[in-house]
Design a protein around this motif. Sequence first.
Motif, PDB file in Angstrom:
ATOM      1  N   SER B  32       0.768  -1.102  -0.068  1.00  0.00           N
ATOM      2  CA  SER B  32      -0.259   0.461   0.033  1.00  0.00           C
ATOM      3  C   SER B  32       0.406   1.213  -0.063  1.00  0.00           C
ATOM      4  CB  SER B  32      -0.711  -0.089   1.737  1.00  0.00           C
ATOM      5  OG  SER B  32      -1.906  -0.666   0.706  1.00  0.00           O
ATOM      6  N   GLY B  36       1.260   4.424  -3.120  1.00  0.00           N
ATOM      7  CA  GLY B  36       0.828   5.383  -2.563  1.00  0.00           C
ATOM      8  C   GLY B  36       2.452   6.412  -2.752  1.00  0.00           C
ATOM      9  N   SER B 157      -4.729   1.830  -0.829  1.00  0.00           N
ATOM     10  CA  SER B 157      -3.599   3.021  -0.693  1.00  0.00           C
ATOM     11  C   SER B 157      -4.006   4.418  -0.071  1.00  0.00           C
ATOM     12  CB  SER B 157      -2.277   3.724  -1.120  1.00  0.00           C
ATOM     13  OG  SER B 157      -3.068   4.484  -2.201  1.00  0.00           O
TER      14      SER B 157
END
Lengths: 186, 265
Positions: B32, B36, B157
């Motif tokens: 995640s 991001g 994310s």
Amino acid sequence: MNRAFLFIILVLALPLSLAVQDLLPSLPPCRERIQLLPVVFAFGVLALPLVPALWFALFAAVVQGLSLVQVQAGQAEIGLTLPVVFFLFWAIVLQMAGEATKGMRWELHAAGSALVAFTMLSGEFLALCFRRGGFPADMTVLVRIAVPSVAALLLAPLFYLLLRSLVPLAPEEEQQGIPKSTGPVR
Amino acid sequence: MKKILITALVLLAVTAVAFCTLEAGPLLHLKSALLGLLSPISRSGGAVKSSLGDLGKDLMTLEQLQSEYDRVLAENRKLRAENNGLRDFQQENNHLRDVLGYRERSSFRLVPAAVIGHDSGVWWSTVRINRGSRDGIVPDMPVITDKGLVGKTTAVSDSISEVLLVTDENCKVAAKVEGTREQGICAGTRSPGGELQLTFLSKLADLQPGQKVYTAGVSGGIFPSGIALGTVKSFRARELDGMAVLDPTADPAAVEEVFVVTGAK
């Protein structure tokens, strides 16, 4: 100083290559994806001295491994062990190949990129077969491995020129004709 | 100098072992985080791709008309997707509520999203969408279009989510065949050619090409009942069960706009 700069640029290039390859259109005939990360990885381990090359390989393994992580029933299908072992192995092999051929060449980079892409995709397929059971190897599977590998082979010289123009590769060594640990860049 | 090299190698070994021993939970968190990190590039790349694709259209039509058209089209797709779910729910409710005691279900709450990239992994069928945890998305949410099921969210994310497509071997969906009592498990194949396989059917099912397949909506499952999955292409009896090959209703590889089902209204 140059090597530190080169290392930083190459480390940044790894996630960038991952993001860019996700945006690229797929290739016919079976919607194969272009793999840029093996091309950047091969360049990095050939251009860097041994220890930074190993760290670079570890970073490549983490980036590639994380991009592929799929968790099923609380278990990661392919963790980071396989990518870490795979990229460290290839880092050592390419370093030795660089030494044996007395320097980094575009031909070596192209061949290395294609081999890394081919073995990476084959390894992923075998790991999935081991994990999920069955071995559905057919012509489609071969095409899905071969097309990205050939694409890496063809794209590698372009990346070689691009990365060499972007990154100052130890010019003092080239001027003096002294091979660095992986040999001079030609 | 030698000491520095040895220290660097020992550190490398320790770091490598630490990464190798990571469990699924921390790996998903790290993934995640990576999503991001890549989200600015993915989102801007997706926007550039989209604008390049729309260039011709913008030249042909007035900007305001185009904007209105897009809005109405999106609204229409959303309503059709809702209607699809409602109709199937109603049908199921009418037939089975009294007999099987199925709970009443409401229509879906949908979050519209755009596909901003396809995962370059060869053996996994995933796409990335421009919605994340700040839009209320969490892992294991169904993703649909007005035509049918696309997949489910996996890694999420802040602003990007990964969707495991229904054509992936790992995306297993309980499914039922229209006009029969046949139920089975629908999944993609390892070497995806865009087809689905419906397995664990009765050997005597004798499904005909063109029959529609919907999600069965099992208790405790991710996917609600009545979302279109595909149409039967062929059927064959195997040693222990029957297996049908399906054409997916929504082509997950070509989809550009999707809706994430975040819950019931």
